[in-house]
Design a protein around this motif. Structure first.
Motif, PDB file in Angstrom:
ATOM      1  N   GLU A 127       0.836  -1.205   0.000  1.00  0.00           N
ATOM      2  CA  GLU A 127       0.000   0.000   0.000  1.00  0.00           C
ATOM      3  C   GLU A 127       0.872   1.256   0.000  1.00  0.00           C
ATOM      4  OE1 GLU A 127      -3.469   2.147   2.655  1.00  0.00           O
ATOM      5  OE2 GLU A 127      -3.256  -0.035   2.759  1.00  0.00           O
ATOM      6  N   LEU A 128       1.955   1.243   0.762  1.00  0.00           N
ATOM      7  CA  LEU A 128       2.873   2.381   0.797  1.00  0.00           C
ATOM      8  C   LEU A 128       3.488   2.620  -0.584  1.00  0.00           C
ATOM      9  CD1 LEU A 128       4.311   4.536   2.535  1.00  0.00           C
ATOM     10  CD2 LEU A 128       6.060   2.818   3.021  1.00  0.00           C
ATOM     11  N   PHE A 129       3.889   1.562  -1.269  1.00  0.00           N
ATOM     12  CA  PHE A 129       4.449   1.704  -2.614  1.00  0.00           C
ATOM     13  C   PHE A 129       3.415   2.266  -3.589  1.00  0.00           C
ATOM     14  CE2 PHE A 129       7.495  -1.883  -1.383  1.00  0.00           C
ATOM     15  CZ  PHE A 129       8.485  -0.992  -1.002  1.00  0.00           C
ATOM     16  N   GLN A 130       2.158   1.842  -3.447  1.00  0.00           N
ATOM     17  CA  GLN A 130       1.107   2.378  -4.302  1.00  0.00           C
ATOM     18  C   GLN A 130       0.923   3.871  -4.070  1.00  0.00           C
ATOM     19  OE1 GLN A 130      -2.313  -0.027  -3.388  1.00  0.00           O
ATOM     20  NE2 GLN A 130      -1.533  -1.798  -4.519  1.00  0.00           N
ATOM     21  N   LEU A 131       0.929   4.289  -2.809  1.00  0.00           N
ATOM     22  CA  LEU A 131       0.807   5.712  -2.489  1.00  0.00           C
ATOM     23  C   LEU A 131       1.996   6.502  -3.044  1.00  0.00           C
ATOM     24  CD1 LEU A 131      -0.439   5.420   1.193  1.00  0.00           C
ATOM     25  CD2 LEU A 131      -1.744   6.397  -0.711  1.00  0.00           C
ATOM     26  N   ALA A 132       3.191   5.958  -2.900  1.00  0.00           N
ATOM     27  CA  ALA A 132       4.384   6.635  -3.411  1.00  0.00           C
ATOM     28  C   ALA A 132       4.315   6.783  -4.930  1.00  0.00           C
ATOM     29  CB  ALA A 132       5.643   5.866  -3.002  1.00  0.00           C
ATOM     30  N   SER A 133       3.807   5.766  -5.604  1.00  0.00           N
ATOM     31  CA  SER A 133       3.659   5.826  -7.053  1.00  0.00           C
ATOM     32  C   SER A 133       2.669   6.916  -7.459  1.00  0.00           C
ATOM     33  CB  SER A 133       3.208   4.470  -7.590  1.00  0.00           C
ATOM     34  OG  SER A 133       3.024   4.518  -8.982  1.00  0.00           O
ATOM     35  N   LYS A 134       1.561   7.009  -6.751  1.00  0.00           N
ATOM     36  CA  LYS A 134       0.577   8.060  -7.028  1.00  0.00           C
ATOM     37  C   LYS A 134       1.189   9.438  -6.809  1.00  0.00           C
ATOM     38  CE  LYS A 134      -3.306   5.146  -5.709  1.00  0.00           C
ATOM     39  NZ  LYS A 134      -4.349   4.886  -4.722  1.00  0.00           N
ATOM     40  N   HIS A 135       1.945   9.551  -5.703  1.00  0.00           N
ATOM     41  CA  HIS A 135       2.571  10.833  -5.379  1.00  0.00           C
ATOM     42  C   HIS A 135       3.550  11.242  -6.477  1.00  0.00           C
ATOM     43  CE1 HIS A 135       5.181  13.730  -3.294  1.00  0.00           C
ATOM     44  NE2 HIS A 135       4.060  14.044  -2.650  1.00  0.00           N
ATOM     45  N   SER A 136       4.396  10.327  -6.918  1.00  0.00           N
ATOM     46  CA  SER A 136       5.385  10.676  -7.945  1.00  0.00           C
ATOM     47  C   SER A 136       4.723  10.930  -9.299  1.00  0.00           C
ATOM     48  CB  SER A 136       6.459   9.600  -8.062  1.00  0.00           C
ATOM     49  OG  SER A 136       5.915   8.407  -8.553  1.00  0.00           O
ATOM     50  N   THR A 137       3.608  10.265  -9.576  1.00  0.00           N
ATOM     51  CA  THR A 137       2.890  10.493 -10.825  1.00  0.00           C
ATOM     52  C   THR A 137       2.334  11.906 -10.875  1.00  0.00           C
ATOM     53  OG1 THR A 137       2.314   8.157 -11.011  1.00  0.00           O
ATOM     54  CG2 THR A 137       0.974   9.701 -12.266  1.00  0.00           C
ATOM     55  N   LEU A 138       1.848  12.379  -9.739  1.00  0.00           N
ATOM     56  CA  LEU A 138       1.267  13.732  -9.692  1.00  0.00           C
ATOM     57  C   LEU A 138       2.326  14.824  -9.548  1.00  0.00           C
ATOM     58  CD1 LEU A 138      -1.855  13.136  -7.420  1.00  0.00           C
ATOM     59  CD2 LEU A 138      -1.806  13.452  -9.907  1.00  0.00           C
ATOM     60  N   ALA A 139       3.552  14.465  -9.246  1.00  0.00           N
ATOM     61  CA  ALA A 139       4.600  15.461  -8.992  1.00  0.00           C
ATOM     62  C   ALA A 139       4.889  16.338 -10.203  1.00  0.00           C
ATOM     63  CB  ALA A 139       5.878  14.770  -8.536  1.00  0.00           C
ATOM     64  N   THR A 140       4.608  15.842 -11.388  1.00  0.00           N
ATOM     65  CA  THR A 140       4.881  16.626 -12.598  1.00  0.00           C
ATOM     66  C   THR A 140       3.742  17.571 -12.956  1.00  0.00           C
ATOM     67  OG1 THR A 140       3.974  14.886 -14.017  1.00  0.00           O
ATOM     68  CG2 THR A 140       6.360  14.796 -13.528  1.00  0.00           C
ATOM     69  N   GLN A 141       2.641  17.475 -12.263  1.00  0.00           N
ATOM     70  CA  GLN A 141       1.464  18.310 -12.543  1.00  0.00           C
ATOM     71  C   GLN A 141       1.284  19.346 -11.441  1.00  0.00           C
ATOM     72  OE1 GLN A 141      -0.157  17.656 -15.465  1.00  0.00           O
ATOM     73  NE2 GLN A 141       1.422  16.087 -15.734  1.00  0.00           N
ATOM     74  N   SER A 142       0.571  20.408 -11.774  1.00  0.00           N
ATOM     75  CA  SER A 142       0.318  21.418 -10.746  1.00  0.00           C
ATOM     76  C   SER A 142      -0.977  22.164 -11.013  1.00  0.00           C
ATOM     77  CB  SER A 142       1.482  22.417 -10.699  1.00  0.00           C
ATOM     78  OG  SER A 142       1.254  23.361  -9.691  1.00  0.00           O
ATOM     79  N   ASN A 143      -1.884  22.041 -10.102  1.00  0.00           N
ATOM     80  CA  ASN A 143      -3.092  22.861  -9.990  1.00  0.00           C
ATOM     81  C   ASN A 143      -3.635  22.637  -8.585  1.00  0.00           C
ATOM     82  OD1 ASN A 143      -5.080  20.730  -9.933  1.00  0.00           O
ATOM     83  ND2 ASN A 143      -4.939  20.554 -12.165  1.00  0.00           N
ATOM     84  N   ASP A 144      -4.638  23.383  -8.204  1.00  0.00           N
ATOM     85  CA  ASP A 144      -5.139  23.320  -6.826  1.00  0.00           C
ATOM     86  C   ASP A 144      -5.626  21.920  -6.446  1.00  0.00           C
ATOM     87  OD1 ASP A 144      -4.504  25.949  -6.435  1.00  0.00           O
ATOM     88  OD2 ASP A 144      -6.552  26.696  -6.742  1.00  0.00           O
ATOM     89  N   ASP A 145      -6.372  21.263  -7.339  1.00  0.00           N
ATOM     90  CA  ASP A 145      -6.873  19.915  -7.038  1.00  0.00           C
ATOM     91  C   ASP A 145      -5.725  18.930  -6.850  1.00  0.00           C
ATOM     92  OD1 ASP A 145      -9.534  20.643  -7.103  1.00  0.00           O
ATOM     93  OD2 ASP A 145      -9.839  20.054  -9.200  1.00  0.00           O
TER      94      ASP A 145
END
Length: 194
Positions: A127-145
């Motif tokens: 579960e921790l690895f899944q969360l880390a993957s989601k976090h790194s996937t979103l790291a390249t994007q930026s908006n309020d949501d």
């Protein structure tokens, strides 16, 4: 216990198997027994969490049952529980724990608890690895949501990390289990042998 843990005891000495079963049932584990390797293989199913397995049994020995269990569907935590002293042949055996008979009630209960905790840590790490993957996937994007979502993921990562740390501390001696990850054992040198 919140979730019932199912333990399969595989032991050809019926009195011994029944004794282990009584010990575990008193701690509210669901216990199944198999008095032979054949019977153990017929009872293997994904509902089993922990297997206590004797190595020396007539017909199908525990080593064979162990290897066949690893080929089956199910995330079994398996402890050899045997009078066979360990030697170099254990290198090829895919067990999670090894107990040498005779054992006490406390030793059996502690081993099962360790295996249950280790299994849950594995799930938590996934579960921790899944969360880390989601976090790194979103790291390249930026908006309020996305930023709100990243903060939420970071909080969940922290919570998951704390959960894992707490479970590690429940092990008898967590350093024994995890020191090998942090610092692998020194290379064996045959010149050091007595």
């Amino acid at each position: 216990m919140t979730d019932t843990v199912t333990v399969l005891i595989v032991e050809d000495e019926t009195d011994l198997a029944d004794t282990y079963a009584i010990w575990l049932e008193q701690e509210e584990y669901e216990v199944w027994t198999a008095y032979s390797g054949d019977e153990a293989l017929s009872k293997l199913e994904p509902a089993i969490d922990v297997i206590l397995l004797d190595r020396r049994m007539p017909n199908i020995p525990g080593d064979v049952v162990l290897k066949k269990a690893r080929e089956r569907e199910g995330a079994y935590q398996i402890s050899m529980l045997t009078a066979v002293e360990p030697n170099a042949d254990i290198f090829d055996l895919p067990f999670d724990e090894y107990l040498t008979k005779p054992v006490t009630r406390t030793e059996v209960l502690d081993a099962v608890e360790r295996l249950v905790v280790r299994d849950s840590i594995e799930d938590d790490l996934n579960e921790l690895f899944q969360l880390a993957s989601k976090h790194s996937t979103l790291a390249t994007q930026s908006n309020d949501d996305i930023e709100r979502t990243q903060r939420k993921i970071q909080e969940e990562i922290q919570d998951q990390h704390e959960t894992i740390q707490s479970k590690i501390q429940r092990l008898d001696d967590p350093e024994d289990y995890f020191s090998v990850i942090e610092e692998p054992p020194a290379t064996y040198d045959s010149h050091d042998a007595p």
